[in-house]
Design a protein around this motif. Structure first.
Motif, mmCIF file in Angstrom:
data_model
loop_
_atom_site.group_PDB
_atom_site.id
_atom_site.type_symbol
_atom_site.label_atom_id
_atom_site.label_comp_id
_atom_site.label_asym_id
_atom_site.label_seq_id
_atom_site.Cartn_x
_atom_site.Cartn_y
_atom_site.Cartn_z
ATOM 1 N N LYS A 103 0.842 -1.193 0.000
ATOM 2 C CA LYS A 103 0.000 0.000 0.000
ATOM 3 C C LYS A 103 0.880 1.246 0.000
ATOM 4 N N SER A 104 0.396 2.276 -0.673
ATOM 5 C CA SER A 104 1.111 3.539 -0.674
ATOM 6 C C SER A 104 0.910 4.252 0.655
ATOM 7 N N GLU B 136 -2.584 5.717 0.935
ATOM 8 C CA GLU B 136 -3.620 4.726 1.255
ATOM 9 C C GLU B 136 -3.595 4.360 2.731
ATOM 10 N N MET B 137 -2.413 4.222 3.302
ATOM 11 C CA MET B 137 -2.320 3.893 4.730
ATOM 12 C C MET B 137 -2.832 5.046 5.583
ATOM 13 N N GLU C 2 -6.667 5.084 5.483
ATOM 14 C CA GLU C 2 -7.264 4.024 6.301
ATOM 15 C C GLU C 2 -7.251 4.387 7.779
#
Length: 483
Positions: free
Chosen positions: A331-332, A335-336, A339
């Motif tokens: 994951k980039s 994206e982290m 989340e």
């Protein structure tokens, strides 16, 4: 003979393996690994290191089914050693141990069987798991097997309390040898157990067929007189094995080399190598005992290091191949971050965000990622007190793209199309059966009625007429007239 095995070869045991290889299809490194594990377990009762640690060497052969020749390697090693330690292997070899209580019970029974004998208690045992994957599957059901297994390699007391008694083994003398395929390694050798130290006690080596021999081939009869003499010397009395000066210096160099290598590797890979230096010490002691000496030489250390370094390379390949089979998309940072913010209802401080992301990112990389995110923002919040301002990260609605108005398109006659005529909005139609309620006071509703409330009708009162005087009419009764 392969140059890899020639670097490991040492003493009467190495000579015996080399003599058996022309008549064996097995990998010489696999035969060497199996022979080391069995012979070290056989001499572990009387031979120990100068730091009072046991000399047992635990090995694992990793190779594909059929072409790996794992069983062939074990058979070749047993053919050599049956002439030397056949009694030990016949009476002390076990398999299928998959729980902590069963491990303690097995070692405890060996000690009880030999208690009171003139030669003393003998708790030696040899575990040989040719189908290690099935045992690993069952071992996961026992929460304390891994702990007891590691402690047995360390030579420290292991125990288990039953309903009737406490079983304890004060000095475990356990040998171990197992077989597994690379695919099974990826499936059953868990990373959590590796990080806990369960597998750095093992020396896995990759093996493959060395040659193809005729079906009529028979194992070679190897001269093991020197090895028999060495075993008799090792079991006659207690032998404490230590480094000489040159060997000690070489051992320190190897320790530094191992730690430098571990620093370059990921934590999971380095966890398999944490006890590589002690493995060198143990193997060098076993090889020295085969020469009936108590001082380890530099040559013995180099031979031991050749085997351990080959095992380290095998582990690195096994773990990397296992990771390739279970690779997950990375994951980039954006994206982290997204989340984590969603987990905290769209808002989190810099401290909370970095703690949730762990060591995967830094504060600078988080700021750089948020600046490129259309749906996140960073804000510095100052409190009323003297404390430092807080950095807050929030999820926001991304800005809608600007609408570009298209120019008017000319018609075929060159006249621009007129814009559509805007019509007034229609009044909403009433639902069928709906009654319009008058404004003003609320209408009365009859209890129990399901229809609309009836209108309140105001009734005017009629004016009362004044009462007329009552006139007595003449009576028609003659008697009444006489009165």
């Amino acid at each position: 003979m392969s140059t890899t095995f020639e670097a490991m070869r040492f003493g009467p045991l190495g000579d015996a393996v080399a003599a058996a290889m022309p008549n064996s299809e097995a990998d010489p490194v696999g035969v060497w690994a199996a022979a080391l594990s069995m012979y070290s377990a056989a001499i572990s009762r009387n031979v120990r290191l100068d730091n009072n640690r046991p000399v047992v060497v635990w090995t694992v052969l990793a190779g594909r089914s059929g072409v790996g020749r794992k069983g062939y390697a074990l058979f070749t090693a047993k053919t050599i050693l049956n002439q030397v330690i056949g009694g030990f292997l016949d009476t002390r070899t076990r398999d299928g141990i998959s729980s902590g209580p069963s491990l303690v019970d097995m070692l405890n029974k060996f000690e009880l069987e030999t208690s009171g004998q003139p030669t003393g208690i003998d708790g030696r045992a040899m575990l040989v798991e040719e189908e290690w994957a099935s045992v690993l599957k069952r071992q996961k059901r026992c929460p304390n097997f891994s702990t007891l297994f590691r402690t047995a390699w360390d030579g420290k007391t292991i125990s288990n309390r039953t309903k009737k008694e406490l079983q304890a083994v004060s000095r475990p003398l356990l040998g171990f040898h197992a077989h597994i395929t690379p695919g099974e390694w990826a499936k059953y050798v868990s990373s959590s157990e590796a990080l806990g130290g369960s597998y750095n006690r093992l020396l896995p080596v990759l093996v493959e067929r060395s040659k193809m021999l005729s079906y009529t081939n028979k194992p070679a009869v190897v001269d093991v007189k020197a090895l028999k003499a060495a075993y008799a010397w090792a079991t006659a009395e207690t032998r404490v094995i230590a480094f000489d000066k040159a060997a000690g210096q070489r051992y320190d160099e190897i320790r530094a080399e191992v730690e430098d290598r571990m620093a370059e590797l990921p934590e999971l890979l380095s966890s398999y190598m944490e006890r590589a230096a002690e493995q060198v010490h143990r193997i060098a002691a076993v090889l020295t005992a085969t020469t009936r000496k108590t001082k380890i030489t530099r040559k013995a250390v180099d031979a031991a290091w050749a085997f351990v370094s080959y095992s380290m390379a095998s582990v690195e390949k096994l773990v990397r191949e296992a990771a390739d089979q279970t690779v997950k998309p990375v994951k980039s940072t954006a994206e982290m971050i997204r989340e984590v913010l969603q987990r905290y209802e769209g808002e989190a401080s810099s401290t909370i965000l970095l703690r949730a992301l762990g060591t995967r990112v830094t504060a600078a990389s988080v700021r750089a990622a948020v600046e490129q995110m259309p749906d996140a923002t960073m804000e510095t919040v100052r409190s009323g007190g003297r404390g430092a301002p807080r950095i807050m990260y929030r999820l926001i609605e991304p800005e809608a793209p600007a609408v570009v108005q298209e120019p008017e398109t000319p018609t075929a006659l060159g006249v621009t199309e007129a814009e559509p005529i805007s019509r007034p909005a229609r009044r909403p139609r009433k639902a069928v059966g709906a009654a319009e309620r008058p404004t003003g006071k609320p209408a009365l509703r009859v209890v129990g009625s399901t229809g609309p409330a009836p209108k309140k009708v105001k009734v005017k009162a009629k004016a009362k007429k004044s009462a007329a005087p009552v006139v007595a009419e003449p009576s028609s009764n003659p008697f009444l007239a006489l009165l």
